[in-house]
Design a protein around this motif. Structure first.
Motif, PDB file in Angstrom:
ATOM      1  N   UNK A 196     -12.095  -8.267  -7.894  1.00  0.00           N
ATOM      2  CA  UNK A 196     -11.943  -7.800  -9.273  1.00  0.00           C
ATOM      3  C   UNK A 196     -12.770  -6.553  -9.535  1.00  0.00           C
ATOM      4  N   UNK A 197     -14.041  -6.646  -9.255  1.00  0.00           N
ATOM      5  CA  UNK A 197     -14.957  -5.544  -9.589  1.00  0.00           C
ATOM      6  C   UNK A 197     -14.568  -4.242  -8.886  1.00  0.00           C
ATOM      7  N   UNK A 198     -14.052  -4.358  -7.669  1.00  0.00           N
ATOM      8  CA  UNK A 198     -13.694  -3.164  -6.883  1.00  0.00           C
ATOM      9  C   UNK A 198     -12.568  -2.356  -7.524  1.00  0.00           C
ATOM     10  N   UNK A 199     -11.802  -2.983  -8.415  1.00  0.00           N
ATOM     11  CA  UNK A 199     -10.668  -2.296  -9.044  1.00  0.00           C
ATOM     12  C   UNK A 199     -11.027  -1.676 -10.390  1.00  0.00           C
ATOM     13  N   UNK A 200     -12.281  -1.834 -10.820  1.00  0.00           N
ATOM     14  CA  UNK A 200     -12.716  -1.261 -12.090  1.00  0.00           C
ATOM     15  C   UNK A 200     -13.110   0.205 -11.926  1.00  0.00           C
ATOM     16  N   UNK A 201     -12.918   0.977 -12.973  1.00  0.00           N
ATOM     17  CA  UNK A 201     -13.461   2.340 -13.005  1.00  0.00           C
ATOM     18  C   UNK A 201     -14.886   2.235 -13.536  1.00  0.00           C
ATOM     19  N   UNK A 202     -15.842   2.311 -12.632  1.00  0.00           N
ATOM     20  CA  UNK A 202     -17.237   2.050 -12.993  1.00  0.00           C
ATOM     21  C   UNK A 202     -17.884   3.309 -13.553  1.00  0.00           C
ATOM     22  N   UNK A 203     -18.494   3.172 -14.727  1.00  0.00           N
ATOM     23  CA  UNK A 203     -19.132   4.300 -15.387  1.00  0.00           C
ATOM     24  C   UNK A 203     -20.435   4.673 -14.691  1.00  0.00           C
ATOM     25  N   UNK A 204     -20.807   5.928 -14.832  1.00  0.00           N
ATOM     26  CA  UNK A 204     -22.026   6.436 -14.220  1.00  0.00           C
ATOM     27  C   UNK A 204     -23.241   5.635 -14.688  1.00  0.00           C
ATOM     28  N   UNK A 205     -24.067   5.252 -13.734  1.00  0.00           N
ATOM     29  CA  UNK A 205     -25.273   4.504 -14.050  1.00  0.00           C
ATOM     30  C   UNK A 205     -25.112   3.006 -13.900  1.00  0.00           C
ATOM     31  N   UNK A 206     -23.865   2.533 -13.671  1.00  0.00           N
ATOM     32  CA  UNK A 206     -23.621   1.094 -13.570  1.00  0.00           C
ATOM     33  C   UNK A 206     -23.058   0.688 -12.210  1.00  0.00           C
ATOM     34  N   UNK A 207     -23.184   1.580 -11.227  1.00  0.00           N
ATOM     35  CA  UNK A 207     -22.636   1.307  -9.894  1.00  0.00           C
ATOM     36  C   UNK A 207     -23.238   0.058  -9.261  1.00  0.00           C
ATOM     37  N   UNK A 208     -24.512  -0.216  -9.580  1.00  0.00           N
ATOM     38  CA  UNK A 208     -25.205  -1.344  -8.950  1.00  0.00           C
ATOM     39  C   UNK A 208     -25.224  -2.584  -9.834  1.00  0.00           C
ATOM     40  N   UNK A 209     -24.734  -2.474 -11.076  1.00  0.00           N
ATOM     41  CA  UNK A 209     -24.720  -3.622 -11.984  1.00  0.00           C
ATOM     42  C   UNK A 209     -23.627  -4.587 -11.553  1.00  0.00           C
ATOM     43  N   UNK A 210     -23.962  -5.866 -11.404  1.00  0.00           N
ATOM     44  CA  UNK A 210     -23.000  -6.833 -10.871  1.00  0.00           C
ATOM     45  C   UNK A 210     -21.886  -7.144 -11.859  1.00  0.00           C
TER      46      UNK A 210
END
Length: 298
Positions: A196-210
């Motif tokens: 699931x998480x791998x398909x999200x567009x992750x915002x800057x600064x949250x790359x390591x947030x689970x």
């Protein structure tokens, strides 16, 4: 200096010297701002250096009409800490709250859920949605590891040490601890993280947030409350629960199944074992079983 200047200085002290978290500092700040509002509304012109016991007594009397004894005790404790800081920095020679006693509050026993109730809440999650997989993983983590909601939303991927069977938690006062994590919880985290998480567009600064929301940012504490509330309504669970209920249930179930208080203290991140001892009062039956099992004159 005015109240605002002293307050900013106090906030810096709490953050730098005492290493307290933002949430804790905000709570201390709120108590002082509440006092300032009272002084302003009642045209009492005093500074933190000149305020006396009488003015503070008036404030506490006014507060006692609005909040319960437990909240009142917390406010008094927070203000005492502020004036102790002023003494420490040589701004004052005395603490005007020294002779003001906190109300007797007793010891509030935490609410808990039965294992069957936790199973029912998690089973009610709709796993057909991406949020469902995330919600199952986060609730399993909160209950399986006994986390505070603030610790849960701040959990990082780099904090996961699955090969060793632990996760690293940053708790109150930025104190770190390692908490064991079971295979089942690891499994649900991996499903969410990899599918699931791998398909999200992750915002800057949250790359390591689970745990992320659908916009690719860290979840809020309020969102966790909402998730739990919606699930309890869905299964018609007539109990007022919160994220902290899962943490209380974690500790209670460990104790009931024979875990020792010291181990529970370390996993919960309690600074004092007296905080953990509250769980002993939850199950008198457990105490009877301990006597029957271990005392030579049972």
């Amino acid at each position: 200096m005015n109240w605002e200047s002293y307050l900013k200085s106090y906030q810096s002290y709490l953050k730098i010297e005492r290493g307290l978290s933002k949430n804790t500092i905000d709570n201390y700040t709120f108590d002082i701002e509440r006092l300032c509002l009272f002084l302003s509304q009642n045209s009492i012109s005093v500074s933190p250096i000149t305020i006396n016991e009488e003015s503070l007594q008036q404030f506490i009397y006014a507060v006692s009409k609005e909040v319960n004894p437990r909240s009142q005790a917390r406010i008094i404790s927070g203000l005492k800490s502020f004036f102790s800081y002023l003494i420490f920095e040589d701004f004052r020679n005395d603490n005007p709250l020294e002779l003001i006693e906190s109300p007797k509050t007793g010891r509030k026993l935490p609410d808990t859920l039965a294992v069957e109730e936790i199973d029912a809440i998690i089973s009610a999650i709709d796993l057909s949605s991406n949020e469902g997989e995330r919600n199952r993983a986060l609730l399993e983590t909160m209950y399986g590891c006994g986390l505070r909601v603030s610790e849960l939303v701040a959990l990082k991927i780099s904090d996961l040490f699955f090969d060793e069977g632990f996760i690293k938690i940053t708790g109150k006062g930025n104190k770190q601890r390692f908490v064991p994590i079971g295979d089942l919880t690891q499994k649900y985290i991996e499903i969410y993280k990899n599918n699931v998480r791998t398909h999200l567009t992750i915002q800057k600064g949250f790359d390591d947030t689970l745990f992320l929301n659908r916009r690719g940012k860290q979840l809020t504490r309020a969102m966790i409350f909402t998730i739990i509330k919606d699930l309890t309504v869905k299964i018609n669970l007539n109990k007022k629960i919160s994220p902290h209920t899962f943490r209380h249930s974690f500790a209670t179930h460990l104790l009931e199944n024979g875990a020792d208080l010291r181990s529970i203290q370390l996993m919960l991140g309690h600074e004092s074992i007296t905080t953990t001892e509250i769980y002993v009062h939850l199950d008198r039956k457990f105490l009877t079983e301990v006597i029957n099992a271990y005392h030579p004159r049972k």
